[in-house]
Design a protein around this motif. Structure first.
Motif, short mmCIF file in Angstrom:
data_model
loop_
_atom_site.label_atom_id
_atom_site.label_comp_id
_atom_site.label_asym_id
_atom_site.label_seq_id
_atom_site.Cartn_x
_atom_site.Cartn_y
_atom_site.Cartn_z
N PRO A 141 34.15 75.40 -4.62
CA PRO A 141 34.71 76.80 -3.35
C PRO A 141 35.30 76.75 -2.51
N ASP A 142 34.74 76.27 -1.60
CA ASP A 142 34.92 76.43 -0.31
C ASP A 142 36.86 75.82 -0.02
N ARG A 143 36.27 74.63 -0.94
CA ARG A 143 37.48 73.47 -0.30
C ARG A 143 39.45 73.83 -1.49
N TYR A 144 39.04 74.57 -2.55
CA TYR A 144 39.95 74.72 -3.07
C TYR A 144 39.89 76.84 -3.99
N LYS A 145 40.98 77.33 -4.03
CA LYS A 145 41.71 78.83 -3.82
C LYS A 145 42.97 79.03 -4.65
N ILE A 146 42.72 80.16 -5.98
CA ILE A 146 43.62 80.00 -6.40
C ILE A 146 44.46 81.67 -6.95
N PHE A 192 41.98 68.48 3.81
CA PHE A 192 42.58 69.21 3.68
C PHE A 192 42.13 70.41 2.84
N CYS A 193 41.76 71.82 2.87
CA CYS A 193 41.65 72.52 1.27
C CYS A 193 42.96 72.71 1.22
N LEU A 194 43.00 73.27 -0.07
CA LEU A 194 44.48 73.59 -1.46
C LEU A 194 44.63 75.04 -1.14
N GLY A 195 45.36 75.07 -1.44
CA GLY A 195 45.62 77.33 -1.05
C GLY A 195 46.92 76.68 -2.79
N VAL A 196 46.59 77.61 -3.56
CA VAL A 196 47.26 77.49 -5.11
C VAL A 196 48.29 78.89 -5.32
N LYS A 197 48.91 78.98 -5.50
CA LYS A 197 50.03 80.49 -5.80
C LYS A 197 50.40 79.68 -7.18
N LEU A 198 50.14 79.86 -8.10
CA LEU A 198 50.92 79.52 -9.90
C LEU A 198 51.60 81.14 -10.24
N SER A 207 47.18 74.10 -15.71
CA SER A 207 46.94 73.77 -14.30
C SER A 207 45.90 75.15 -14.33
N LEU A 208 45.69 75.58 -14.66
CA LEU A 208 44.65 77.23 -13.89
C LEU A 208 43.24 76.50 -14.82
N ASP A 209 43.12 75.94 -15.62
CA ASP A 209 41.94 74.98 -16.01
C ASP A 209 41.85 74.08 -14.64
N ILE A 210 42.72 73.38 -14.27
CA ILE A 210 41.97 72.66 -13.34
C ILE A 210 41.82 72.93 -12.21
N MET A 211 42.78 74.04 -11.45
CA MET A 211 42.57 74.49 -10.40
C MET A 211 40.90 75.22 -10.02
N LEU A 212 40.39 75.69 -11.62
CA LEU A 212 39.54 76.76 -12.04
C LEU A 212 38.22 75.31 -11.94
N ASN A 213 38.78 74.71 -12.35
CA ASN A 213 36.98 73.74 -12.94
C ASN A 213 36.81 73.32 -11.45
N LEU A 214 37.81 72.68 -10.21
CA LEU A 214 37.45 72.26 -9.33
C LEU A 214 36.96 73.28 -7.54
N ILE A 215 37.47 74.68 -8.26
CA ILE A 215 37.08 75.84 -7.71
C ILE A 215 35.23 75.66 -7.71
N SER A 216 35.09 75.60 -9.19
CA SER A 216 33.29 76.07 -9.90
C SER A 216 32.34 75.10 -8.52
N GLN A 217 33.33 73.64 -7.99
CA GLN A 217 32.66 72.50 -8.15
C GLN A 217 32.58 72.22 -6.45
N GLY A 249 36.84 85.65 -3.67
CA GLY A 249 37.55 85.08 -2.24
C GLY A 249 38.44 83.86 -2.87
N SER A 250 37.51 82.90 -3.63
CA SER A 250 38.57 80.97 -4.44
C SER A 250 39.12 81.92 -5.65
N VAL A 251 39.04 83.16 -6.44
CA VAL A 251 40.46 83.02 -7.44
C VAL A 251 40.47 84.73 -7.08
N CYS A 252 41.59 85.17 -6.90
CA CYS A 252 41.67 86.72 -7.15
C CYS A 252 43.33 86.39 -7.96
#
Length: 474
Positions: free
Chosen positions: A364-369, A310-316, A352-362, A396-399
């Motif tokens: 972008p449709d499965r992870y958002k923050i 499933f896709c993961l959305g994160v509010k950090l 945690s921010l770096d972890i998510m941004l690295n995932l999003i760069s690979q 849309g993947s990072v806001c």
């Protein structure tokens, strides 16, 4: 001594050369300064030069908005007043009466931090926000803590309010990618969440069990009494209604709350993700980086999203319940769940921010923050990493997210630079929003007391306008 040893002619020519070089350097500096002053804030800048020092970000505010913000922020700079704002407001309402109190509060504190009460008022606020390039993230000011539960009818009323929030967020053209906030304790009793937290520490609940309950299957949850099981089923079906109403329309950001109930809230949120996030992240979870366990929780959520597809959305966030958490840990004689230092919290947030941004760069449709912070250094770090990783500013993947009425110098600057920026927007009557505002003020008092920079920028803009008026009058 060296000048004495130089021939006079050579000394003369060297002096001319130095003077010429100095003149060119000074002219270059003036040109750079003029370029900065003359630059439109909407012109894209490199992450390394992104500045939140320019008072021109506040030019979009009216005179009254400037004066109101200065007045409210001045009040918020007094710790004693912020710490006792609940008592002060209760006393003032007793003296003035309900209606007079609402009339006094509405133009000032209420208008600074709340969008309005009626849909017309909310819409006017949101349209203005949209014209500034900001996006609303509506927040129904409903939540409960231990001892505040009032029964199933109240939860059904809260459900109706949440569904109305979904409708407003979707039907109005305030944002192309609408979001709203949700507190699970508005739909499931805090007492049950605390009990579930104790249970999941002893035995792992299968997410399929919760998804089945959302689908109206007759499920018996181990460890719960008949009445608790019935209430949990009702709560999960309420949440399912919100998920069904919001999918492909509005992104639901589930708030984290206290550590004594967060494991239950995350369990429920992950079950919602499994059901509704197969193709996109419509349900998001919140990770509080002031907690020592937060990065492990984030990594576990990432692992789960991969295992269950499933896709993961994160509010950090850094977190807002620090004082209460520490007092409770001390009272119960258990280890403090909060990081020992501010630097540790910052390291956790940035890691945690770096972890998510690295995932999003690979993917972008499965992870958002949503980078939900008022911390300028974290914002700059996120912007720099996005640039390094080639992540689209408005993809849309990072806001980014900040609270309504606060940190506008950051929000407006980011929006003018083409980033997706959301403001957390509570709405409702004075009576409905007052407890919410009091809690937020007390939870965020370190932010409220640290808004000196924003006050200074507001003052600079105010003085500029006054000077401009005087000059124009002459």
């Amino acid at each position: 001594m060296s000048s004495v040893l130089r021939p006079p002619a050579l000394h003369y020519f060297l002096s001319l050369r130095v003077m010429s070089l100095a003149s060119r350097m000074l002219a270059s500096q003036h040109a750079k300064l003029a370029a900065v002053k003359g630059r439109d804030l909407r012109d894209p800048v490199a992450p390394t030069t992104l500045s939140f020092e320019d008072p021109r970000a506040f030019r979009v505010k009216s005179w009254w908005e400037l004066m109101r913000a200065l007045g409210v922020f001045r009040l918020c700079s007094f710790p004693t007043l912020v710490n006792n704002c609940g008592k002060v407001m209760t006393f003032t309402r007793t003296i003035l009466g309900k209606q007079a109190f609402a009339k006094v509060l509405r133009p000032f504190v209420y208008a600074q931090f709340v969008a309005g009460e009626t849909e017309k008022e909310i819409s006017e606020s949101m349209e203005k926000m949209s014209s500034l390039g900001l996006r609303p993230m509506l927040a129904v000011p409903i939540e409960e803590d231990l001892g505040e539960s009032t029964g199933e009818r109240r939860y059904d009323d809260n459900l109706a309010a949440m569904l109305e929030c979904v409708r407003m967020s979707h039907c109005n053209s305030w944002s192309k990618d609408p979001m709203m906030q949700l507190k699970i304790t508005a739909l499931v009793s805090p007492e049950l969440c605390v009990k579930l937290t104790c249970l999941v520490k002893e035995q792992q609940y299968d997410l399929d069990l919760l998804v089945g309950a959302m689908n109206s299957e007759a499920v018996v949850f181990p460890g719960l009494s008949d009445s608790e099981n019935t209430h949990f089923l009702c709560g999960l079906r309420r949440l399912d209604q919100i998920g069904e109403a919001s999918i492909n329309k509005v992104r639901i950001l589930v708030d984290a709350e206290y550590t004594y109930m967060n494991p239950a809230l995350s369990l429920i949120t992950m079950a919602m993700m499994k059901k509704f996030n197969q193709d996109d992240a419509w349900i998001w979870n919140t990770y509080q980086c002031y907690l020592k366990e937060s990065r492990d929780l984030l990594l576990e959520a990432i692992r789960l999203s991969k295992d269950l597809s499933f896709c993961l959305g994160v509010k950090l966030v850094r977190g807002a319940y620090m004082d209460k958490e520490r007092k409770l840990a001390d009272k119960e004689r258990r280890t403090d769940p909060i990081h020992e230092t501010w630097e540790c919290t910052n390291n956790c947030y940035n890691g945690s921010l770096d972890i998510m941004l690295n995932l999003i760069s690979q993917h972008p449709d499965r992870y958002k923050i949503i980078v939900a912070t008022h911390n300028e250094e974290s914002v700059r770090r996120a912007v720099a990493r996005m640039d390094e990783l080639g992540i689209d500013r408005n993809g849309g993947s990072v806001c980014f997210g900040q609270l309504l009425g606060m940190c506008d110098h950051v929000s407006l600057t980011l929006a003018q630079q083409g980033f997706s920026v959301y403001k957390s927007v509570p709405y409702g009557s004075v009576d409905d929003t007052l407890p919410y505002l009091v809690r937020r003020a007390q939870e965020n008092r370190t932010i409220l007391q640290g808004i000196r920079k924003e006050r200074d920028l507001l003052r600079q803009e105010f003085r500029r306008r006054v000077k401009e008026k005087i000059t124009w009058a002459k």
